[in-house]
Design a protein around this motif. Sequence first.
Motif, PDB file in Angstrom:
ATOM      1  N   GLY A  43      45.373 -39.321 -28.734  1.00 49.68           N
ATOM      2  CA  GLY A  43      45.439 -38.095 -27.938  1.00 49.68           C
ATOM      3  C   GLY A  43      44.755 -38.233 -26.581  1.00 49.68           C
ATOM      4  N   ALA A  44      44.418 -39.473 -26.190  1.00 53.11           N
ATOM      5  CA  ALA A  44      43.746 -39.672 -24.892  1.00 53.11           C
ATOM      6  C   ALA A  44      44.759 -39.516 -23.752  1.00 53.11           C
ATOM      7  CB  ALA A  44      43.117 -41.063 -24.837  1.00 53.11           C
ATOM      8  N   ALA A  45      44.249 -39.226 -22.563  1.00 53.46           N
ATOM      9  CA  ALA A  45      45.116 -39.068 -21.390  1.00 53.46           C
ATOM     10  C   ALA A  45      45.739 -40.414 -21.023  1.00 53.46           C
ATOM     11  CB  ALA A  45      44.285 -38.550 -20.223  1.00 53.46           C
ATOM     12  N   VAL A  46      46.818 -40.361 -20.241  1.00 48.50           N
ATOM     13  CA  VAL A  46      47.439 -41.596 -19.746  1.00 48.50           C
ATOM     14  C   VAL A  46      46.365 -42.355 -18.969  1.00 48.50           C
ATOM     15  CG1 VAL A  46      49.281 -42.542 -18.310  1.00 48.50           C
ATOM     16  CG2 VAL A  46      49.661 -40.420 -19.609  1.00 48.50           C
ATOM     17  N   PRO A  47      46.114 -43.600 -19.336  1.00 50.93           N
ATOM     18  CA  PRO A  47      44.925 -44.273 -18.782  1.00 50.93           C
ATOM     19  C   PRO A  47      45.098 -44.880 -17.397  1.00 50.93           C
ATOM     20  CG  PRO A  47      45.926 -45.652 -20.471  1.00 50.93           C
ATOM     21  CD  PRO A  47      46.752 -44.399 -20.394  1.00 50.93           C
ATOM     22  N   VAL A  48      45.943 -44.253 -16.563  1.00 55.59           N
ATOM     23  CA  VAL A  48      46.093 -44.765 -15.205  1.00 55.59           C
ATOM     24  C   VAL A  48      46.400 -43.579 -14.286  1.00 55.59           C
ATOM     25  CG1 VAL A  48      48.592 -45.214 -15.214  1.00 55.59           C
ATOM     26  CG2 VAL A  48      47.075 -46.767 -13.997  1.00 55.59           C
TER      27      VAL A  48
ATOM     28  N   ALA B 154      42.128 -54.534 -13.897  1.00 60.03           N
ATOM     29  CA  ALA B 154      41.508 -53.407 -14.594  1.00 60.03           C
ATOM     30  C   ALA B 154      42.439 -52.207 -14.440  1.00 60.03           C
ATOM     31  CB  ALA B 154      40.152 -53.104 -13.967  1.00 60.03           C
ATOM     32  N   LEU B 155      42.172 -51.132 -15.179  1.00 58.23           N
ATOM     33  CA  LEU B 155      43.018 -49.941 -15.051  1.00 58.23           C
ATOM     34  C   LEU B 155      42.810 -49.293 -13.683  1.00 58.23           C
ATOM     35  CD1 LEU B 155      42.487 -48.509 -18.641  1.00 58.23           C
ATOM     36  CD2 LEU B 155      44.625 -49.420 -17.721  1.00 58.23           C
ATOM     37  N   ASP B 156      41.561 -49.202 -13.286  1.00 57.94           N
ATOM     38  CA  ASP B 156      41.247 -48.676 -11.952  1.00 57.94           C
ATOM     39  C   ASP B 156      41.618 -49.729 -10.922  1.00 57.94           C
ATOM     40  OD1 ASP B 156      40.281 -46.295 -12.763  1.00 57.94           O
ATOM     41  OD2 ASP B 156      38.166 -46.902 -12.770  1.00 57.94           O
TER      42      ASP B 156
ATOM     43  N   ASN C 192      44.448 -53.530 -18.143  1.00 56.52           N
ATOM     44  CA  ASN C 192      43.823 -53.167 -19.424  1.00 56.52           C
ATOM     45  C   ASN C 192      42.387 -52.731 -19.202  1.00 56.52           C
ATOM     46  OD1 ASN C 192      44.076 -52.931 -22.276  1.00 56.52           O
ATOM     47  ND2 ASN C 192      42.747 -54.723 -22.512  1.00 56.52           N
ATOM     48  N   ARG C 193      41.927 -51.870 -20.140  1.00 55.58           N
ATOM     49  CA  ARG C 193      40.541 -51.400 -20.116  1.00 55.58           C
ATOM     50  C   ARG C 193      39.601 -52.608 -20.148  1.00 55.58           C
ATOM     51  NH1 ARG C 193      39.490 -47.274 -24.916  1.00 55.58           N
ATOM     52  NH2 ARG C 193      39.792 -49.196 -26.064  1.00 55.58           N
ATOM     53  N   SER C 194      39.833 -53.521 -21.052  1.00 54.55           N
ATOM     54  CA  SER C 194      39.040 -54.766 -21.086  1.00 54.55           C
ATOM     55  C   SER C 194      39.820 -55.833 -20.316  1.00 54.55           C
ATOM     56  CB  SER C 194      38.846 -55.251 -22.518  1.00 54.55           C
ATOM     57  OG  SER C 194      38.658 -54.166 -23.394  1.00 54.55           O
TER      58      SER C 194
ATOM     59  N   GLY D 171      51.703 -49.716 -23.122  1.00 56.95           N
ATOM     60  CA  GLY D 171      51.564 -50.438 -24.389  1.00 56.95           C
ATOM     61  C   GLY D 171      50.176 -50.268 -24.976  1.00 56.95           C
ATOM     62  N   THR D 172      49.422 -49.288 -24.479  1.00 52.98           N
ATOM     63  CA  THR D 172      48.111 -49.004 -25.077  1.00 52.98           C
ATOM     64  C   THR D 172      48.317 -48.061 -26.257  1.00 52.98           C
ATOM     65  OG1 THR D 172      47.557 -46.964 -23.904  1.00 52.98           O
ATOM     66  CG2 THR D 172      47.060 -49.032 -22.770  1.00 52.98           C
ATOM     67  N   SER D 173      47.290 -47.947 -27.070  1.00 50.45           N
ATOM     68  CA  SER D 173      47.372 -46.988 -28.177  1.00 50.45           C
ATOM     69  C   SER D 173      46.675 -45.686 -27.789  1.00 50.45           C
ATOM     70  CB  SER D 173      46.752 -47.604 -29.434  1.00 50.45           C
ATOM     71  OG  SER D 173      45.481 -48.147 -29.133  1.00 50.45           O
ATOM     72  N   ALA D 174      46.478 -45.477 -26.467  1.00 49.29           N
ATOM     73  CA  ALA D 174      45.770 -44.285 -25.984  1.00 49.29           C
ATOM     74  C   ALA D 174      46.446 -42.996 -26.475  1.00 49.29           C
ATOM     75  CB  ALA D 174      45.689 -44.295 -24.463  1.00 49.29           C
ATOM     76  N   SER D 175      47.792 -42.971 -26.454  1.00 48.07           N
ATOM     77  CA  SER D 175      48.518 -41.753 -26.849  1.00 48.07           C
ATOM     78  C   SER D 175      48.230 -41.385 -28.305  1.00 48.07           C
ATOM     79  CB  SER D 175      50.030 -41.944 -26.694  1.00 48.07           C
ATOM     80  OG  SER D 175      50.335 -42.475 -25.446  1.00 48.07           O
TER      81      SER D 175
ATOM     82  N   GLY E 178      47.804 -52.162 -21.188  1.00 48.47           N
ATOM     83  CA  GLY E 178      47.384 -52.584 -22.526  1.00 48.47           C
ATOM     84  C   GLY E 178      47.529 -54.076 -22.698  1.00 48.47           C
ATOM     85  N   ALA E 179      46.634 -54.647 -23.486  1.00 49.39           N
ATOM     86  CA  ALA E 179      46.686 -56.093 -23.736  1.00 49.39           C
ATOM     87  C   ALA E 179      46.488 -56.377 -25.218  1.00 49.39           C
ATOM     88  CB  ALA E 179      45.628 -56.809 -22.889  1.00 49.39           C
ATOM     89  N   GLY E 180      46.903 -55.430 -26.062  1.00 49.13           N
ATOM     90  CA  GLY E 180      46.834 -55.630 -27.511  1.00 49.13           C
ATOM     91  C   GLY E 180      48.152 -56.189 -28.022  1.00 49.13           C
ATOM     92  N   GLY E 181      48.382 -56.010 -29.318  1.00 49.69           N
ATOM     93  CA  GLY E 181      49.572 -56.559 -29.963  1.00 49.69           C
ATOM     94  C   GLY E 181      50.869 -56.042 -29.356  1.00 49.69           C
ATOM     95  N   ALA E 182      50.902 -54.763 -28.993  1.00 48.85           N
ATOM     96  CA  ALA E 182      52.147 -54.188 -28.477  1.00 48.85           C
ATOM     97  C   ALA E 182      52.549 -54.873 -27.171  1.00 48.85           C
ATOM     98  CB  ALA E 182      51.973 -52.683 -28.266  1.00 48.85           C
TER      99      ALA E 182
HETATM  100  P1  ATR Z   1      48.337 -52.623 -30.610  1.00 50.28           P
HETATM  101  O1  ATR Z   1      48.600 -53.707 -31.594  1.00 50.28           O
HETATM  102  O2  ATR Z   1      48.990 -51.316 -30.935  1.00 50.28           O
HETATM  103  O3  ATR Z   1      48.586 -53.040 -29.213  1.00 50.28           O
HETATM  104  P2  ATR Z   1      45.518 -53.057 -30.290  1.00 50.28           P
HETATM  105  O4  ATR Z   1      45.718 -54.514 -30.410  1.00 50.28           O
HETATM  106  O5  ATR Z   1      44.375 -52.404 -30.975  1.00 50.28           O
HETATM  107  O6  ATR Z   1      46.788 -52.264 -30.799  1.00 50.28           O
HETATM  108  O7  ATR Z   1      45.479 -52.711 -28.726  1.00 50.28           O
HETATM  109  C1  ATR Z   1      45.319 -51.423 -28.264  1.00 50.28           C
HETATM  110  C2  ATR Z   1      45.412 -51.432 -26.748  1.00 50.28           C
HETATM  111  O8  ATR Z   1      45.283 -50.098 -26.262  1.00 50.28           O
HETATM  112  C3  ATR Z   1      44.334 -52.240 -26.065  1.00 50.28           C
HETATM  113  O9  ATR Z   1      44.860 -52.787 -24.875  1.00 50.28           O
HETATM  114  C4  ATR Z   1      43.285 -51.179 -25.774  1.00 50.28           C
HETATM  115  O10 ATR Z   1      42.394 -51.507 -24.707  1.00 50.28           O
HETATM  116  P3  ATR Z   1      41.160 -52.509 -24.962  1.00 50.28           P
HETATM  117  O11 ATR Z   1      41.722 -53.881 -25.052  1.00 50.28           O
HETATM  118  O12 ATR Z   1      40.287 -52.329 -23.769  1.00 50.28           O
HETATM  119  O13 ATR Z   1      40.516 -52.041 -26.249  1.00 50.28           O
HETATM  120  C5  ATR Z   1      44.147 -50.028 -25.384  1.00 50.28           C
HETATM  121  N1  ATR Z   1      43.542 -48.704 -25.540  1.00 50.28           N
HETATM  122  C6  ATR Z   1      43.310 -48.039 -26.685  1.00 50.28           C
HETATM  123  N2  ATR Z   1      42.791 -46.817 -26.437  1.00 50.28           N
HETATM  124  C7  ATR Z   1      42.683 -46.700 -25.088  1.00 50.28           C
HETATM  125  C8  ATR Z   1      42.235 -45.676 -24.199  1.00 50.28           C
HETATM  126  N3  ATR Z   1      41.788 -44.511 -24.654  1.00 50.28           N
HETATM  127  N4  ATR Z   1      42.287 -45.928 -22.879  1.00 50.28           N
HETATM  128  C9  ATR Z   1      42.747 -47.108 -22.409  1.00 50.28           C
HETATM  129  N5  ATR Z   1      43.194 -48.113 -23.190  1.00 50.28           N
HETATM  130  C10 ATR Z   1      43.171 -47.910 -24.511  1.00 50.28           C
END
Ligand code: ATR
Length: 284
Positions: A201-206, A180-182, A152-154, A194-198, A128-132
Amino acid sequence: MTDTYVIAGNPVAHSRSPEIHAMFAAQTGEDLVYERLLCPLDAFEATLRGFAAAGGRGCNITVPFKFEAHALAARLSPRARLAGACNVLRFDTEAQGGWFGDNSDGIGLRRDIERVRSLGGQRLLLLGAGGASAGVLGSLIEGRPAEITLANRSVDKAQALVAGHAALAAEQGVRLRASALDGCGEGFDILVNGTSASLGGAAVPVAASALRPGALALDMMYGPAAQGFLDWATAHGFEGRDGLGMLVEQAAEAFYIWRGVRPDSAPVLAALRASIAQKAAATP
Ligand code: ATR
């Protein structure tokens, strides 16, 4: 007069912070109360200034206001400046220099990891590369693992976060790279999600092959949101850990920032886990 602190956010109803700080206050004998402050999405600053004018001494900040809180601080700790976000404000007077902004999330995560593993020399994968993730990367670097791969996905967002922390990583002797995740690599000792995937309800993204057997797999979420991740960790022979320990440790650091007294976090985490387990058992 009893000092008042709040958790400011939207939503805040489910925050465990009041419970945690009440336990810290009882343990240390500090005279304070800690409440929830729901801030309208378009009125964070006004709500906070109203609270301060009414005698509030400081606050924690949760989603979605950590960046706004950073902008409101007159002074910032180095770690809050690096994170670009604050989860702690202390309402110092103008004569003291004005509102002080800090970020205790990273040190909270690091202390929680160090309860069960040493970071030194380890290979760490941060998802993850968001706020968390931005909030914790600096403190993880300061724990001096051998490597941190930020996946991170992006990928561009991972690259930007890595660029902002490159100087600190070089200074601490940590190999820091974006991915990248892959294809992020294999055999990591510690995974931090640190992603918000959970949440969605998305699967662990790795892939599980990214970790070595027995690795520590930690999700910054806690409660029902972390359950899928914990089940995944158990199924693959990893040591699963949720974000409850991080929550208590960041709170302990905030308490110290406000009061200059460091509470003992271990019994508070144990009590919180027991209370959550009891409530879960009582729910049909
Ligand atoms: P936060 O502040 O909680 O970190 P955010 O800034 O919206 O929230 O960031 C969410 C992070 O979770 C991002 O890294 C996001 O990936 P992208 O930057 O590609 O959007 C990641 N994320 C959210 N849902 C995901 C998923 N289903 N699979 C993989 N990464 C996910």
